[in-house]
Design an enzyme around this catalytic site. Sequence first.
Site, PDB file in Angstrom:
ATOM      1  N   GLU A 178       0.872  -1.247  -0.160  1.00 41.31           N
ATOM      2  CA  GLU A 178      -0.064   0.075   0.075  1.00 41.31           C
ATOM      3  C   GLU A 178       1.021   1.133   0.133  1.00 41.31           C
ATOM      4  OE1 GLU A 178      -3.821   0.082   2.479  1.00 41.31           O
ATOM      5  OE2 GLU A 178      -2.555   1.613   3.582  1.00 41.31           O
ATOM      6  N   HIS A 230      -5.918  15.326   7.813  1.00 41.85           N
ATOM      7  CA  HIS A 230      -7.325  14.464   8.013  1.00 41.85           C
ATOM      8  C   HIS A 230      -8.316  15.594   7.636  1.00 41.85           C
ATOM      9  CE1 HIS A 230     -10.205  11.696  10.059  1.00 41.85           C
ATOM     10  NE2 HIS A 230     -10.765  13.122   9.915  1.00 41.85           N
ATOM     11  N   GLU A 279     -14.608  10.300   5.775  1.00 44.89           N
ATOM     12  CA  GLU A 279     -13.037  10.674   6.126  1.00 44.89           C
ATOM     13  C   GLU A 279     -12.017  10.408   5.222  1.00 44.89           C
ATOM     14  OE1 GLU A 279     -13.288  10.554  10.998  1.00 44.89           O
ATOM     15  OE2 GLU A 279     -12.462   8.987  10.102  1.00 44.89           O
ATOM     16  N   ARG A 290     -22.759   8.364  11.678  1.00 46.94           N
ATOM     17  CA  ARG A 290     -23.486   8.876  12.888  1.00 46.94           C
ATOM     18  C   ARG A 290     -23.191  10.471  12.921  1.00 46.94           C
ATOM     19  NH1 ARG A 290     -18.542   9.872  15.194  1.00 46.94           N
ATOM     20  NH2 ARG A 290     -16.885   8.248  15.157  1.00 46.94           N
TER      21      ARG A 290
END
Lengths: 77, 455
Positions: B201, B209, B275, B293
């Site tokens: 990866e 973020h 995200e 949520r």
Amino acid sequence: MPDIQSPLPGTFYHAPDPNSAPFKKPGDAVAADDTIGLVEVMKTFIEVKAEVEGTFDGFVAPNAEPVQAGDVLAKVR
Amino acid sequence: MAIGKLLVANRGEIAVRIIRAAKALGIRTVQVHSEADADMLAVKQADEAVCIGPASAAQSYLSIPAILKAAQETGADAVHPGYGFLSENAEFARAVADAGLIFVGPEAATIERMGDKVAARVAAKAAGVPVVPGSEGRVEGEAAVMEAARAVGFPVMIKAAAGGGGRGIRIAQYEAELARLAPQARAEAQAAFGDGGLYIEKVIVNPRHIEVQVLGDGTNAVHCYERECSLQRRRQKVWEEAGAFGLSDETRAALCDSAVALAEAVGYRGAGTVEYLYDDASGAFYFIEMNTRIQVEHPVTEMVTGVDLVAEMIKVAGGAPLSLSQDQIAVNGHAIEVRINAEDPLRQFMPFPGKLTSLAIPEGEGIRFDHFLFEGYQIPPFYDSLLGKLIVHAPTRAAAIDKMAEALGALDLGGLKTTIPLHKALAASDDLREGRVHTQWLEPWLAAGNLTASA
């Protein structure tokens, strides 16, 4: 007979995790910096140290139950 | 069916926030609580309160039977799970629906799908959302490993295909290093898992973020733009902003549109967050996960868009279509939220479950404090340390940082150790003000002694 007290309010645990044996059993030798239990406070686990040398005389506070700061957790003789 | 009576299956500041939204919508509220939370603010504010068990969350806020029993006894017709606890538990969502009640959130199947890392990555790719480049499944043999690494680009992470968590992960910066490390990784994977297959990866160096707020009604979805949450300690967000600094208009549009595409592809209902890792060097963004949520940091989005996210999720749960179309959602100015935790930042963030002796809250336009405090409140030690969230809104990011510094100066929680000194130091940091921050910035900054008693 020295009492080991809880430094903080929280939940007291006798073992490092639910599948492990307790940190100490009666009759075990205790060194001053031995961990005798954990207090979970706000999702953080704080190690409770014996602070005295001697022989473990058993837990006073039950496992996985709430404790207040200053409560006697265990005894060393 | 519109909701008439809402049970709040959570505690702390988010329970207060949900009750506020429900009251504004004319919905009656039932607050469940543990024995240790009988005096919490949400219990005082709700129309009814039910004790559902002992202090231990496992026997109260995480007990599905206890919560359903409370709902049935009080005649609630819907359950709001808040964040944490059972909010992303598909079994709970299913049990609520099976009991004939409304779960304020997505379908249980959506929670399940987005909660599974592999399934979520597949769903994201299918919706055209960029994911962190990696080998498609396992690779075996030196040549195949090298080929996969060249395809995703260096540096790369080498993982055991059969492994979980962070075990045995190696990072190779260039080809010669990969040639040296790959045989070691394979031997170790073979020894540990009986399977020498590897997975490659791409490593995103010092990523930021960034996350996108979405709202869906099960058919249509919209976004409420993005948040920057790069300031983290032990993977916990500390300081959050809306929007993210320094994004080009094209990047912002592509990022937000990709979140809507994913939400619509999975038939998302309610408030959710997609995200991403953002690579400052290349301007590329990569899907990490979707949180199904409401999030702790939702207020910064509310401040810049004017959308009441909690009210909107309750309305769509009751069967209403989204009340907003995309062209009705615009960003005005910049907002910042800081998390005020009962922790002593000068003592390794040691929890401080003390008694609040006095409370002074800053007031004024563009200042909001979401909390569950009152003078004389004894903070219980059994749950997380979040006491409240201080949120400011100003025309520009620089003005918002100034306003945060000022508001922090006026916030006083007597008798407690809190993270206020940390946030004051952050507000004074040039790196933060200039946007030279990423997810790996805060911990070294703390370790370097930037936070002192005099700060």
